[in-house]
Design an enzyme around this catalytic site. Structure first.
Site, PDB file in Angstrom:
ATOM      1  N   GLU A 197      13.335 -41.100  40.914  1.00  0.00           N
ATOM      2  CA  GLU A 197      12.608 -40.624  39.735  1.00  0.00           C
ATOM      3  C   GLU A 197      12.791 -39.117  39.555  1.00  0.00           C
ATOM      4  O   GLU A 197      12.867 -38.631  38.434  1.00  0.00           O
ATOM      5  CB  GLU A 197      11.123 -40.992  39.871  1.00  0.00           C
ATOM      6  CG  GLU A 197      10.911 -42.484  39.635  1.00  0.00           C
ATOM      7  CD  GLU A 197       9.596 -43.014  40.178  1.00  0.00           C
ATOM      8  OE1 GLU A 197       9.512 -43.222  41.400  1.00  0.00           O
ATOM      9  OE2 GLU A 197       8.664 -43.227  39.385  1.00  0.00           O
ATOM     10  N   ASN A 208       5.917 -33.299  41.158  1.00  0.00           N
ATOM     11  CA  ASN A 208       5.105 -34.494  40.944  1.00  0.00           C
ATOM     12  C   ASN A 208       3.750 -34.199  41.591  1.00  0.00           C
ATOM     13  O   ASN A 208       3.598 -34.267  42.814  1.00  0.00           O
ATOM     14  CB  ASN A 208       5.795 -35.694  41.608  1.00  0.00           C
ATOM     15  CG  ASN A 208       5.013 -36.977  41.407  1.00  0.00           C
ATOM     16  OD1 ASN A 208       3.889 -36.956  40.896  1.00  0.00           O
ATOM     17  ND2 ASN A 208       5.593 -38.083  41.818  1.00  0.00           N
ATOM     18  N   GLY A 254      10.323 -49.278  47.054  1.00  0.00           N
ATOM     19  CA  GLY A 254      10.200 -49.613  48.489  1.00  0.00           C
ATOM     20  C   GLY A 254      10.539 -51.046  48.841  1.00  0.00           C
ATOM     21  O   GLY A 254      11.386 -51.306  49.700  1.00  0.00           O
ATOM     22  N   ILE A 255       9.922 -51.991  48.157  1.00  0.00           N
ATOM     23  CA  ILE A 255      10.173 -53.406  48.471  1.00  0.00           C
ATOM     24  C   ILE A 255      11.507 -53.849  47.862  1.00  0.00           C
ATOM     25  O   ILE A 255      12.343 -54.470  48.529  1.00  0.00           O
ATOM     26  CB  ILE A 255       9.028 -54.290  47.923  1.00  0.00           C
ATOM     27  CG1 ILE A 255       7.699 -53.919  48.594  1.00  0.00           C
ATOM     28  CG2 ILE A 255       9.342 -55.774  48.091  1.00  0.00           C
ATOM     29  CD1 ILE A 255       6.465 -54.592  47.986  1.00  0.00           C
ATOM     30  N   GLY A 256      11.720 -53.494  46.597  1.00  0.00           N
ATOM     31  CA  GLY A 256      12.902 -53.978  45.871  1.00  0.00           C
ATOM     32  C   GLY A 256      14.213 -53.518  46.477  1.00  0.00           C
ATOM     33  O   GLY A 256      15.182 -54.284  46.532  1.00  0.00           O
ATOM     34  N   GLU A 257      14.257 -52.267  46.953  1.00  0.00           N
ATOM     35  CA  GLU A 257      15.538 -51.760  47.459  1.00  0.00           C
ATOM     36  C   GLU A 257      15.708 -51.975  48.967  1.00  0.00           C
ATOM     37  O   GLU A 257      16.818 -51.868  49.473  1.00  0.00           O
ATOM     38  CB  GLU A 257      15.731 -50.283  47.087  1.00  0.00           C
ATOM     39  CG  GLU A 257      14.702 -49.334  47.651  1.00  0.00           C
ATOM     40  CD  GLU A 257      14.631 -47.992  46.917  1.00  0.00           C
ATOM     41  OE1 GLU A 257      14.580 -47.978  45.674  1.00  0.00           O
ATOM     42  OE2 GLU A 257      14.621 -46.956  47.598  1.00  0.00           O
ATOM     43  N   ASN A 258      14.597 -52.273  49.677  1.00  0.00           N
ATOM     44  CA  ASN A 258      14.688 -52.465  51.135  1.00  0.00           C
ATOM     45  C   ASN A 258      14.464 -53.898  51.596  1.00  0.00           C
ATOM     46  O   ASN A 258      15.037 -54.320  52.593  1.00  0.00           O
ATOM     47  CB  ASN A 258      13.638 -51.600  51.845  1.00  0.00           C
ATOM     48  CG  ASN A 258      13.918 -50.126  51.682  1.00  0.00           C
ATOM     49  OD1 ASN A 258      14.992 -49.654  52.040  1.00  0.00           O
ATOM     50  ND2 ASN A 258      12.965 -49.404  51.118  1.00  0.00           N
ATOM     51  N   HIS A 283       5.993 -46.562  35.203  1.00  0.00           N
ATOM     52  CA  HIS A 283       7.226 -46.520  36.012  1.00  0.00           C
ATOM     53  C   HIS A 283       8.464 -46.353  35.126  1.00  0.00           C
ATOM     54  O   HIS A 283       9.569 -46.737  35.527  1.00  0.00           O
ATOM     55  CB  HIS A 283       7.429 -47.803  36.855  1.00  0.00           C
ATOM     56  CG  HIS A 283       6.336 -48.093  37.835  1.00  0.00           C
ATOM     57  ND1 HIS A 283       5.847 -49.363  38.058  1.00  0.00           N
ATOM     58  CD2 HIS A 283       5.637 -47.288  38.657  1.00  0.00           C
ATOM     59  CE1 HIS A 283       4.905 -49.327  38.970  1.00  0.00           C
ATOM     60  NE2 HIS A 283       4.741 -48.069  39.342  1.00  0.00           N
ATOM     61  N   ARG A 327       6.464 -34.498  36.363  1.00  0.00           N
ATOM     62  CA  ARG A 327       6.145 -35.905  36.108  1.00  0.00           C
ATOM     63  C   ARG A 327       4.741 -35.964  35.500  1.00  0.00           C
ATOM     64  O   ARG A 327       3.798 -35.405  36.061  1.00  0.00           O
ATOM     65  CB  ARG A 327       6.167 -36.687  37.417  1.00  0.00           C
ATOM     66  CG  ARG A 327       5.729 -38.110  37.213  1.00  0.00           C
ATOM     67  CD  ARG A 327       5.698 -38.877  38.499  1.00  0.00           C
ATOM     68  NE  ARG A 327       5.360 -40.258  38.187  1.00  0.00           N
ATOM     69  CZ  ARG A 327       4.458 -40.954  38.863  1.00  0.00           C
ATOM     70  NH1 ARG A 327       3.794 -40.412  39.868  1.00  0.00           N
ATOM     71  NH2 ARG A 327       4.207 -42.195  38.532  1.00  0.00           N
ATOM     72  N   ARG A 366      -3.422 -54.548  44.138  1.00  0.00           N
ATOM     73  CA  ARG A 366      -3.858 -54.930  42.775  1.00  0.00           C
ATOM     74  C   ARG A 366      -3.441 -56.365  42.463  1.00  0.00           C
ATOM     75  O   ARG A 366      -2.349 -56.788  42.821  1.00  0.00           O
ATOM     76  CB  ARG A 366      -3.235 -53.978  41.743  1.00  0.00           C
ATOM     77  CG  ARG A 366      -3.892 -52.615  41.741  1.00  0.00           C
ATOM     78  CD  ARG A 366      -3.122 -51.629  40.905  1.00  0.00           C
ATOM     79  NE  ARG A 366      -2.190 -50.848  41.700  1.00  0.00           N
ATOM     80  CZ  ARG A 366      -1.295 -49.988  41.224  1.00  0.00           C
ATOM     81  NH1 ARG A 366      -1.220 -49.786  39.923  1.00  0.00           N
ATOM     82  NH2 ARG A 366      -0.492 -49.324  42.011  1.00  0.00           N
TER      83      ARG A 366
HETATM   84  P1  AMP Z   1       6.871 -47.539  47.520  1.00  0.00           P
HETATM   85  O1  AMP Z   1       5.536 -47.577  46.841  1.00  0.00           O
HETATM   86  O2  AMP Z   1       8.027 -47.572  46.576  1.00  0.00           O
HETATM   87  O3  AMP Z   1       6.996 -46.436  48.541  1.00  0.00           O
HETATM   88  O4  AMP Z   1       6.982 -48.907  48.371  1.00  0.00           O
HETATM   89  C1  AMP Z   1       6.103 -49.240  49.395  1.00  0.00           C
HETATM   90  C2  AMP Z   1       6.342 -50.686  49.792  1.00  0.00           C
HETATM   91  O5  AMP Z   1       7.707 -50.833  50.219  1.00  0.00           O
HETATM   92  C3  AMP Z   1       5.477 -51.157  50.948  1.00  0.00           C
HETATM   93  O6  AMP Z   1       4.935 -52.432  50.667  1.00  0.00           O
HETATM   94  C4  AMP Z   1       6.476 -51.283  52.089  1.00  0.00           C
HETATM   95  O7  AMP Z   1       6.132 -52.279  53.009  1.00  0.00           O
HETATM   96  C5  AMP Z   1       7.732 -51.685  51.342  1.00  0.00           C
HETATM   97  N1  AMP Z   1       8.912 -51.494  52.199  1.00  0.00           N
HETATM   98  C6  AMP Z   1       9.423 -50.347  52.681  1.00  0.00           C
HETATM   99  N2  AMP Z   1      10.459 -50.595  53.515  1.00  0.00           N
HETATM  100  C7  AMP Z   1      10.593 -51.946  53.558  1.00  0.00           C
HETATM  101  C8  AMP Z   1      11.454 -52.841  54.256  1.00  0.00           C
HETATM  102  N3  AMP Z   1      12.400 -52.382  55.077  1.00  0.00           N
HETATM  103  N4  AMP Z   1      11.300 -54.172  54.041  1.00  0.00           N
HETATM  104  C9  AMP Z   1      10.337 -54.637  53.220  1.00  0.00           C
HETATM  105  N5  AMP Z   1       9.486 -53.849  52.540  1.00  0.00           N
HETATM  106  C10 AMP Z   1       9.602 -52.523  52.714  1.00  0.00           C
END
Ligand code: AMP
Length: 399
Positions: A384, A7, A331-335, A180, A91, A241
């Site tokens: 991915e 990537n 990041g946000i969706g899975e954590n 995506h 990618r 954005r």
């Molecule tokens: P990505 O672009 O997929 O790496 O996601 C980045 C985003 O995931 C950022 O806004 C991070 O704050 C969010 N993120 C990562 N870990 C957590 C967490 N434990 N709780 C909430 N948001 C998270």
């Protein structure tokens, strides 16, 4: 098969060497600050950091050369000869209307890729640099391009044509492409597997919520709509954005505020979204912390973020007619279980009932809806690179 997934960004290269038989990542790494005076190279072997150094990385070719040396290294490496690499999967962000599927790269494909860089001027040229370097360094190994846009090429015209004068679509290719795609496809496959539904029967709404955010409606395993469009600014609220806004605002920025195109672009790309709303940060974790301190703007940022996702889920539930699953990833969706909970408030209206306790997990594949919920809610870590490796194997097996 051993597939090397690359990537390549404008100043970074991410790589993974994947054994596709057992979906095992043998080695991975990140080369940052390519072309800058000091680069950073981090390399993991079997998931553990085994090497980190700071050194100049002249260009993408030099970066890939370093990567190969690490993969072959006595201590940090996982292969003895580069001939053990069966294929390279790249990618590529934008495939336009031409590339509806992944494709084996030859000179003709390179030409087509070069001629479509105007569609993704920030990303495609960097992807092409990575492909060129790989073809140069490993001329005997097949290269496959896997496009972020390809998964969405199954959208019907009603979803992808904008209500502009029709010539914009016909003559200039101005239409929704979606992004995506590799992530939406991967989590749709995982959701089908988890729920024991044949892939060509699954109807899912997949929410890729990271720094960039998009949502897709997947009907019978195919994308039928998505929230990103011609470019990567519309749809959901993202880190910096704005997502959907009234185009009249842009006209007003030009006519009343006399802003230049690059100033407007900077506002829409870099200063809006969670950052612009909260005034705190573009990072979800920072905003959640601020909300705990009763910061009103942090609260409104989170409310607007959740509201936008929820509205799209409602709309896509109607588009699909039947929803088996709502999937949260990236990041946000899975954590971010707190934000998942916020988004799911009100989704009972479409038969999606979140289990508040089960939902309190981060970074794991899990069904987080109540057992009796007709629509299942899932948290699925995206991968991915694994999807690119799978696509690479598929294309080679079709030869
Ligand atoms: P990505 O672009 O997929 O790496 O996601 C980045 C985003 O995931 C950022 O806004 C991070 O704050 C969010 N993120 C990562 N870990 C957590 C967490 N434990 N709780 C909430 N948001 C998270």
């Amino acid at each position: 098969m051993k597939v090397l997934v690359i990537n390549s960004g404008s100043s970074s290269i991410k790589y993974q060497l994947i054994e596709t038989e057992d979906e095992n990542c043998l080695a991975s790494g990140l080369i940052e600050r390519v072309s800058l005076p000091v680069g950073i190279i981090s390399h993991k072997k079997h998931g553990e950091l085994s090497h980190k150094e700071e050194a100049p990385v002249k260009d993408h070719q030099a970066g890939l050369d370093m990567m190969l040396k690490l993969l072959l290294h006595e201590k940090h490496g996982v292969i003895r000869s580069y001939r053990e690499i069966d294929a390279i999967g790249h990618r590529v962000v934008h495939g336009g209307e031409k590339f509806t599927h992944s494709v084996k790269i030859d000179d003709k494909v390179m030409e087509a890729l070069e001629s479509s860089t105007y569609l993704a001027p920030l990303h495609n040229p960097a992807n092409i640099l990575g492909i060129k370097a790989a073809r140069h360094l490993l001329p005997d190994i097949p290269n496959i391009a896997v496009f972020d846009t390809a998964f969405h090429q199954t959208m019907p015209k009603v979803a992808y044509v904008y209500a502009l004068p029709y010539e914009f679509y016909e003559k200039r290719g101005i239409r929704k492409y979606g992004f995506h795609g590799t992530s939406h496809q991967y989590v749709s496959l995982k959701a089908a597997e988890t729920l024991d539904i044949p892939y060509d029967k699954i109807c899912a709404i997949t929410c890729h919520l990271g720094n960039g955010c998009s949502i897709a409606a997947v009907k019978d395993g195919k994308s039928v709509d998505t929230s990103l469009g011609y470019g990567t600014m519309c749809g959901l609220v993202m880190g910096t954005r704005a997502g959907d806004i009234d185009p009249a605002i842009i006209v007003s920025m030009v006519e009343e505020l006399k802003l230049t195109p690059s100033e407007i672009k900077n506002i829409l790309y870099k200063q809006s979204g969670l950052l612009g709303l909260s005034g705190v940060s573009s990072d979800m974790r920072d905003i959640e912390k601020e909300e705990e301190k009763n910061n009103e703007r942090a609260k409104i940022a989170l409310d607007i973020f959740a509201d936008r996702v929820r509205k799209y889920i409602g709309a896509y539930a109607v588009t699909l007619g039947k929803v088996d699953a709502i999937v949260f990833t990236a990041g946000i969706g899975e954590n971010g279980w707190e934000i998942r909970e916020r988004i799911c408030r009100g989704l009972e209206a479409i038969g999606a009932h979140l289990d508040i306790e089960k939902n309190k997990i981060r970074g794991k594949l899990a069904v987080v809806s109540k057992d009796e919920s007709p629509v299942k809610i899932l948290s699925i870590p995206t991968n991915e690179e694994m999807m690119i490796a799978k696509e690479t194997v598929k294309i080679l097996s079709e030869e």
